[in-house]
Every structure is written in structure tokens, then in C-alpha cells.
Design a protein around this motif. Structure first.
Motif, short mmCIF file in Angstrom:
data_model
loop_
_atom_site.label_atom_id
_atom_site.label_comp_id
_atom_site.label_asym_id
_atom_site.label_seq_id
_atom_site.Cartn_x
_atom_site.Cartn_y
_atom_site.Cartn_z
N GLY A 9 0.71 -0.98 -0.26
CA GLY A 9 -0.28 0.04 -0.08
C GLY A 9 0.39 1.09 -0.18
O GLY A 9 1.97 1.47 0.91
N GLU A 10 -0.01 2.52 -0.17
CA GLU A 10 1.03 3.27 -0.72
C GLU A 10 0.98 4.43 0.56
O GLU A 10 2.03 4.81 1.55
CB GLU A 10 0.26 4.45 -1.32
CG GLU A 10 0.51 4.24 -3.12
CD GLU A 10 -0.08 4.59 -4.03
OE1 GLU A 10 -1.23 5.80 -3.41
OE2 GLU A 10 -0.06 5.09 -5.03
N PHE A 11 0.25 4.15 1.85
CA PHE A 11 0.32 4.39 2.75
C PHE A 11 1.38 4.60 3.60
O PHE A 11 1.38 5.71 4.66
CB PHE A 11 -1.01 4.08 3.98
CG PHE A 11 -1.19 2.88 4.33
CD1 PHE A 11 -0.38 2.65 5.96
CD2 PHE A 11 -0.82 1.59 3.86
CE1 PHE A 11 -0.56 1.82 6.54
CE2 PHE A 11 -0.93 0.69 4.11
CZ PHE A 11 -0.80 0.42 5.59
N TYR A 12 2.03 3.25 3.41
CA TYR A 12 3.20 3.15 4.53
C TYR A 12 4.65 4.08 3.26
O TYR A 12 4.99 4.92 4.31
CB TYR A 12 3.13 2.27 4.68
CG TYR A 12 4.28 1.03 5.80
CD1 TYR A 12 2.98 1.76 7.59
CD2 TYR A 12 5.35 0.98 6.11
CE1 TYR A 12 3.96 1.05 8.17
CE2 TYR A 12 5.73 0.78 7.40
CZ TYR A 12 5.11 0.91 8.35
OH TYR A 12 5.88 -0.03 9.39
N ALA A 13 5.01 3.49 2.73
CA ALA A 13 6.01 3.79 1.85
C ALA A 13 5.42 5.77 2.34
O ALA A 13 6.87 6.49 2.33
CB ALA A 13 5.70 3.47 0.63
N ASP A 14 4.20 6.00 1.72
CA ASP A 14 4.19 7.71 1.11
C ASP A 14 4.71 8.07 2.94
O ASP A 14 5.10 9.43 2.95
CB ASP A 14 2.83 8.11 1.62
CG ASP A 14 2.54 7.99 -0.24
OD1 ASP A 14 3.36 7.76 -1.20
OD2 ASP A 14 0.67 7.87 -0.59
N ARG A 15 4.16 7.60 4.01
CA ARG A 15 4.66 8.22 5.48
C ARG A 15 6.01 8.95 5.39
O ARG A 15 6.31 9.48 5.87
CB ARG A 15 3.66 8.01 6.60
CG ARG A 15 3.83 8.32 7.64
CD ARG A 15 2.47 9.51 7.65
NE ARG A 15 2.38 9.96 9.00
CZ ARG A 15 1.84 10.59 9.72
NH1 ARG A 15 0.13 10.85 9.07
NH2 ARG A 15 1.67 10.99 11.06
N PHE A 16 6.76 7.62 5.21
CA PHE A 16 8.19 7.21 4.63
C PHE A 16 8.97 8.14 4.38
O PHE A 16 9.97 9.51 4.40
CB PHE A 16 8.98 6.27 4.53
CG PHE A 16 8.78 4.97 6.28
CD1 PHE A 16 10.08 5.83 7.69
CD2 PHE A 16 7.52 4.11 6.00
CE1 PHE A 16 9.67 4.34 8.37
CE2 PHE A 16 8.13 3.38 7.12
CZ PHE A 16 9.14 3.63 8.30
N ALA A 17 8.04 9.00 3.12
CA ALA A 17 9.20 9.76 2.31
C ALA A 17 8.93 10.88 2.25
O ALA A 17 9.08 11.99 2.06
CB ALA A 17 7.75 8.76 1.17
N ASP A 18 7.63 11.14 3.38
CA ASP A 18 7.38 12.62 4.07
C ASP A 18 8.65 13.16 4.77
O ASP A 18 8.57 14.34 5.58
CB ASP A 18 6.17 12.63 4.77
CG ASP A 18 4.56 12.86 3.77
OD1 ASP A 18 4.95 13.03 2.64
OD2 ASP A 18 3.89 12.47 4.43
N HIS A 19 9.19 11.98 5.47
CA HIS A 19 10.39 12.14 6.00
C HIS A 19 11.45 11.81 5.37
O HIS A 19 13.09 11.97 5.77
CB HIS A 19 10.26 10.97 7.09
CG HIS A 19 9.48 11.07 8.32
ND1 HIS A 19 10.03 11.53 10.12
CD2 HIS A 19 8.08 10.41 8.43
CE1 HIS A 19 8.24 12.14 10.45
NE2 HIS A 19 7.78 11.13 9.69
#
Length: 243
Positions: A139-149
């Protein structure tokens, strides 16, 4: 809330039951952290709202994420109504519906990725592998949250992802730990390193039952359960600012 100097503690609400194995680790970890900081018989002020894991498993299998969000938001509201100063959810997978929970609460909801990303950044790493359920890995939700960091995520190939997912649901959530499964996870970690991972996130709150740093001494592991709990302890003590 600054509780660091007057002896009081903030109350943490644990949204659990996904599974009971991880919920126990959160409860035990918060108490242990408070006791280490305060000594004596000190323990955490903890509220637990445990949900029916069969309901959660059904939401995941049928991909009914909106219904899951409503269900967990209502459970989180119970914690706030009970006096929780902030809420943590003892699962990685269901953070897919974190926005619904955040919208329902007026107290902080501490996302599991944020303290993990902080630890990765502190280690000076930019690319990590992730092990978890298929929704976490795919899912994108997990990778996207890391990408925010500012952190890039890589995941195992499809066959390995299915193996990792099945071990979580068929074994770890039931408290079953086998050497064969440990070997499979160690192989997955080694494959992620070969693919460019500088470290690996244990992106399921039960994986720490199976794999430890000693199993892969050359690869930094980031245990989301331990990091989430440590952040919760800091917040209870007033060390971490509420976000």
C-alpha cells in the motif's frame, strides 16, 4: 502537558486487539518504561480498548477500508472519552485508516511510522526495506508516510511478500514462532539488503517475536513496536511534545 517535573503522568490510550500478542507488548512496554524512569512501583496510566480481531481480519480480506476506519475511529473515541491524553494503535496494517482516527479525535494520535522514521534519520539512513503484511508492503500509505520524512522504502518480491504475510496471520498473531519461519524472514532481510536497503523496518507489531537484531547483526533493524512504545513512554513522562 509537561509532566516531567510534578510526578504526574499523561494517560496513554492503546487501541489494541490487532492482535492480542502485540497489545500485550504495548501494555508491558509502557509499564516497563515508566518504571525504569521513575523506579519503585511506578507504572503507566494506561487505557486499553481491544477490538475483535476477526472483524479486522474481515475488513482487510474484503478491502473494506472505509468501514474499518469508522470502526476503529469509534473505538479510539472510547479511549478519549475514558480520559486518554493521547492514543496509539498497536498495529502497523491498520494505520492505513489513520486519517479517519485522527479526524475523530481531539487528542493527539501518534502515528507508528513517525518515531520509526525518526530513528532511521538519527541513524543517517535514507533507504530501508520493509517487512509486514501485504497492505503494509504494497500500500502507498506506509511508503508515503516514510517519504514525508525523506526516507525511501523497498519491499520484497511478490512471492516473498506472500510468505511474510502468511506467517504473520497464520502464526505470529496466534503466538506461534518456528525456526523455519525465522529463516524465511532472515532470508527476506538479506534479499532486501542485496536490493539496496541500508536497514530494515519490522513493519508488523508481531515480527519482533520472530526476528531480533542478533539474527542479522550486520543490518540495522527498526522495531516499530519498540520505537512506538518508547515514544509513548516519553509522552507519558512529558518528555515528547504532543503533536
Amino acid at each position: 502537558m509537561d509532566t516531567a517535573h510534578d510526578g504526574t503522568l499523561a494517560t496513554v490510550g492503546i487501541l489494541g486487539g490487532m492482535s492480542s500478542e502485540s497489545t500485550v507488548e504495548y501494555y508491558r512496554g509502557v509499564d516497563a518504561g515508566i518504571n525504569e524512569a521513575r523506579g519503585g512501583h511506578a507504572a503507566g496510566q494506561v487505557l486499553v480498548r481491544s477490538v475483535n480481531f476477526a472483524d479486522i481480519e474481515g475488513f482487510i480480506a474484503d478491502e473494506r477500508w472505509d468501514a474499518a476506519g469508522d470502526y476503529l475511529a469509534a473505538a479510539a473515541e472510547d479511549l478519549e472519552a475514558g480520559g486518554a491524553n493521547f492514543v496509539v494503535m498497536a498495529t502497523n496494517t491498520m494505520h492505513r485508516v489513520a486519517p479517519a482516527i485522527e479526524d475523530a479525535l481531539s487528542v493527539p494520535f501518534v502515528h507508528i511510522v513517525d518515531p520509526t522514521a525518526g530513528a532511521i534519520a538519527d541513524a543517517g539512513l535514507e533507504t530501508v526495506g520493509v517487512l509486514g503484511t501485504r497492505p503494509v508492503m504494497e500500500g502507498e500509505f506506509y511508503a508515503d508516510r516514510f517519504a514525508d520524512h525523506g526516507i525511501d522504502v523497498i519491499v520484497p518480491e511478490a512471492g516473498r511478500r506472500q510468505q511474510i504475510h502468511d506467517i504473520i496471520f497464520d502464526e505470529l498473531t496466534k503466538g506461534i514462532v518456528t525456526e523455519e519461519s525465522r529463516e524465511g524472514y532472515v532470508a527476506a532481510i538479506e534479499e532486501l539488503v542485496d536490493a539496496g536497503a541500508e536497514g530494515v523496518v519490522l513493519g508488523c507489531t508481531e515480527i519482533e517475536m520472530l526476528v531480533a537484531q542478533a539474527d542479522v547483526p550486520g543490518t540495522p533493524l527498526f522495531d516499530t513496536t519498540a520505537l512506538h512504545v518508547a515514544d509513548a513512554v516519553d509522552r507519558c513522562l512529558g518528555v515528547a511534545a504532543s503533536q
